[in-house]
Design an enzyme around this catalytic site. Sequence first.
Site, PDB file in Angstrom:
ATOM      1  N   LYS A  32       0.849  -1.195   0.000  1.00  0.00           N
ATOM      2  CA  LYS A  32       0.000   0.000   0.000  1.00  0.00           C
ATOM      3  C   LYS A  32       0.882   1.241   0.000  1.00  0.00           C
ATOM      4  O   LYS A  32       1.811   1.355   0.803  1.00  0.00           O
ATOM      5  CB  LYS A  32      -0.918   0.035   1.230  1.00  0.00           C
ATOM      6  CG  LYS A  32      -1.816   1.269   1.278  1.00  0.00           C
ATOM      7  CD  LYS A  32      -2.767   1.211   2.460  1.00  0.00           C
ATOM      8  CE  LYS A  32      -2.175   1.759   3.732  1.00  0.00           C
ATOM      9  NZ  LYS A  32      -2.077   3.243   3.744  1.00  0.00           N
ATOM     10  N   ASP A  60      -3.549   4.266  -1.851  1.00  0.00           N
ATOM     11  CA  ASP A  60      -4.515   4.706  -0.841  1.00  0.00           C
ATOM     12  C   ASP A  60      -4.616   6.230  -0.856  1.00  0.00           C
ATOM     13  O   ASP A  60      -3.999   6.921  -0.052  1.00  0.00           O
ATOM     14  CB  ASP A  60      -4.061   4.204   0.528  1.00  0.00           C
ATOM     15  CG  ASP A  60      -5.094   4.449   1.612  1.00  0.00           C
ATOM     16  OD1 ASP A  60      -6.273   4.682   1.276  1.00  0.00           O
ATOM     17  OD2 ASP A  60      -4.719   4.397   2.800  1.00  0.00           O
ATOM     18  N   LYS A  62      -7.788   7.930  -0.952  1.00  0.00           N
ATOM     19  CA  LYS A  62      -9.032   8.377  -0.312  1.00  0.00           C
ATOM     20  C   LYS A  62      -9.597   9.619  -1.011  1.00  0.00           C
ATOM     21  O   LYS A  62      -9.913  10.643  -0.387  1.00  0.00           O
ATOM     22  CB  LYS A  62      -8.816   8.654   1.169  1.00  0.00           C
ATOM     23  CG  LYS A  62      -8.373   7.440   1.968  1.00  0.00           C
ATOM     24  CD  LYS A  62      -8.252   7.764   3.441  1.00  0.00           C
ATOM     25  CE  LYS A  62      -7.810   6.555   4.253  1.00  0.00           C
ATOM     26  NZ  LYS A  62      -6.377   6.214   4.019  1.00  0.00           N
ATOM     27  N   PHE A  64     -11.820  12.430  -2.670  1.00  0.00           N
ATOM     28  CA  PHE A  64     -13.141  12.993  -2.401  1.00  0.00           C
ATOM     29  C   PHE A  64     -13.241  14.350  -3.089  1.00  0.00           C
ATOM     30  O   PHE A  64     -12.438  15.244  -2.829  1.00  0.00           O
ATOM     31  CB  PHE A  64     -13.383  13.160  -0.899  1.00  0.00           C
ATOM     32  CG  PHE A  64     -14.754  13.684  -0.575  1.00  0.00           C
ATOM     33  CD1 PHE A  64     -15.819  12.812  -0.448  1.00  0.00           C
ATOM     34  CD2 PHE A  64     -14.979  15.032  -0.420  1.00  0.00           C
ATOM     35  CE1 PHE A  64     -17.096  13.290  -0.164  1.00  0.00           C
ATOM     36  CE2 PHE A  64     -16.240  15.527  -0.135  1.00  0.00           C
ATOM     37  CZ  PHE A  64     -17.308  14.651  -0.012  1.00  0.00           C
ATOM     38  N   ASP A  65     -14.225  14.498  -3.974  1.00  0.00           N
ATOM     39  CA  ASP A  65     -14.432  15.763  -4.678  1.00  0.00           C
ATOM     40  C   ASP A  65     -15.730  15.638  -5.454  1.00  0.00           C
ATOM     41  O   ASP A  65     -16.468  14.657  -5.315  1.00  0.00           O
ATOM     42  CB  ASP A  65     -13.242  16.048  -5.623  1.00  0.00           C
ATOM     43  CG  ASP A  65     -12.956  17.545  -5.761  1.00  0.00           C
ATOM     44  OD1 ASP A  65     -13.921  18.290  -6.038  1.00  0.00           O
ATOM     45  OD2 ASP A  65     -11.800  17.953  -5.604  1.00  0.00           O
ATOM     46  N   ALA A  68     -17.006  14.950 -11.428  1.00  0.00           N
ATOM     47  CA  ALA A  68     -16.164  15.130 -12.611  1.00  0.00           C
ATOM     48  C   ALA A  68     -14.684  15.111 -12.262  1.00  0.00           C
ATOM     49  O   ALA A  68     -13.857  14.559 -12.993  1.00  0.00           O
ATOM     50  CB  ALA A  68     -16.519  16.448 -13.304  1.00  0.00           C
ATOM     51  N   THR A  69     -14.340  15.704 -11.111  1.00  0.00           N
ATOM     52  CA  THR A  69     -12.945  15.743 -10.692  1.00  0.00           C
ATOM     53  C   THR A  69     -12.456  14.364 -10.285  1.00  0.00           C
ATOM     54  O   THR A  69     -11.340  13.955 -10.631  1.00  0.00           O
ATOM     55  CB  THR A  69     -12.764  16.738  -9.529  1.00  0.00           C
ATOM     56  OG1 THR A  69     -13.159  18.032  -9.971  1.00  0.00           O
ATOM     57  CG2 THR A  69     -11.318  16.782  -9.064  1.00  0.00           C
ATOM     58  N   THR A 115     -10.351   3.702  10.649  1.00  0.00           N
ATOM     59  CA  THR A 115     -10.143   2.886  11.849  1.00  0.00           C
ATOM     60  C   THR A 115      -9.504   3.677  12.993  1.00  0.00           C
ATOM     61  O   THR A 115      -9.400   3.168  14.109  1.00  0.00           O
ATOM     62  CB  THR A 115      -9.276   1.658  11.522  1.00  0.00           C
ATOM     63  OG1 THR A 115      -8.065   2.087  10.884  1.00  0.00           O
ATOM     64  CG2 THR A 115     -10.014   0.706  10.604  1.00  0.00           C
ATOM     65  N   ARG A 176      -3.321  -5.389  14.036  1.00  0.00           N
ATOM     66  CA  ARG A 176      -2.104  -5.393  14.842  1.00  0.00           C
ATOM     67  C   ARG A 176      -1.838  -6.798  15.365  1.00  0.00           C
ATOM     68  O   ARG A 176      -2.730  -7.404  15.976  1.00  0.00           O
ATOM     69  CB  ARG A 176      -2.236  -4.437  16.042  1.00  0.00           C
ATOM     70  CG  ARG A 176      -2.296  -2.961  15.672  1.00  0.00           C
ATOM     71  CD  ARG A 176      -0.932  -2.481  15.193  1.00  0.00           C
ATOM     72  NE  ARG A 176      -0.885  -1.051  14.948  1.00  0.00           N
ATOM     73  CZ  ARG A 176      -1.142  -0.482  13.771  1.00  0.00           C
ATOM     74  NH1 ARG A 176      -1.504  -1.240  12.742  1.00  0.00           N
ATOM     75  NH2 ARG A 176      -1.053   0.828  13.603  1.00  0.00           N
ATOM     76  N   ARG A 206       3.152  -0.186  10.539  1.00  0.00           N
ATOM     77  CA  ARG A 206       4.217  -0.002  11.525  1.00  0.00           C
ATOM     78  C   ARG A 206       4.718  -1.284  12.172  1.00  0.00           C
ATOM     79  O   ARG A 206       5.933  -1.417  12.394  1.00  0.00           O
ATOM     80  CB  ARG A 206       3.765   1.004  12.590  1.00  0.00           C
ATOM     81  CG  ARG A 206       3.870   2.437  12.103  1.00  0.00           C
ATOM     82  CD  ARG A 206       3.072   3.411  12.969  1.00  0.00           C
ATOM     83  NE  ARG A 206       1.646   3.302  12.700  1.00  0.00           N
ATOM     84  CZ  ARG A 206       0.741   4.175  13.136  1.00  0.00           C
ATOM     85  NH1 ARG A 206       1.114   5.207  13.860  1.00  0.00           N
ATOM     86  NH2 ARG A 206      -0.532   4.025  12.833  1.00  0.00           N
TER      87      ARG A 206
END
Length: 228
Positions: A32, A60, A62, A64-65, A68-69, A115, A176, A206
Amino acid sequence: MDDRLIVALDVPNAVAGLDLAGKLGDAVGFYKIGLGMLTGGGLALANELKQEHGKRIFLDMKLFDIGATVEAAVRGLAQFDIDFLTVHGDPHVVSAAKEGASGSNLKILGVTILTSLERADLDAGMIRAGDVHDITVERAARAFEAGADGIICSPREAAAIRALPDSRLIVTPGVRPTGAALGDQKRVETPSSAIGAGADHIVVGRPVWQAQDPKAAASAIQAEIAAL
């Protein structure tokens, strides 16, 4: 090499990402790459890992718009032969992203509730009242209805989302290994619990890349999910 494990390359730049991938070697086949590396050569790293090392790539972003964008952004990203791309799970965003991905093999994953968030965080963001679990499952259902190939959710919602009539791919961050520090994650489970609940892929960052021996850490997770 089980691609149910996705390792998050949450390191500063592409050079560090390539170095980490080299250390992990054949223990990891799916990576990722997130927003934190976007200005550090993230797309170049995605391309190199995919084309020269045969790895699968989850970008990744995410997104958001307005529709069209989002459509234009996804169409551009689809040129990089990426496997998964995240957008916010709002129906208008998902449907626009699917349109942008048309003609490619790119799978669009809708984000439900991060999360790292719990009810107090949703209150601060003026998200409607209700149980976090229920809102997550409802957002997943709406994302699937809008055409999402999969969703991102915490392992704690995976079983309920797997039971939805139109359930597709389920990818769970917030994973985890037993004994690992939680960091900024609040709704977490172990790798075996997440897979057992119905997740197709788990995302671990991590606990792998901060380990003294990253390959051993990744291999331990692989062994845990292989035993299911």
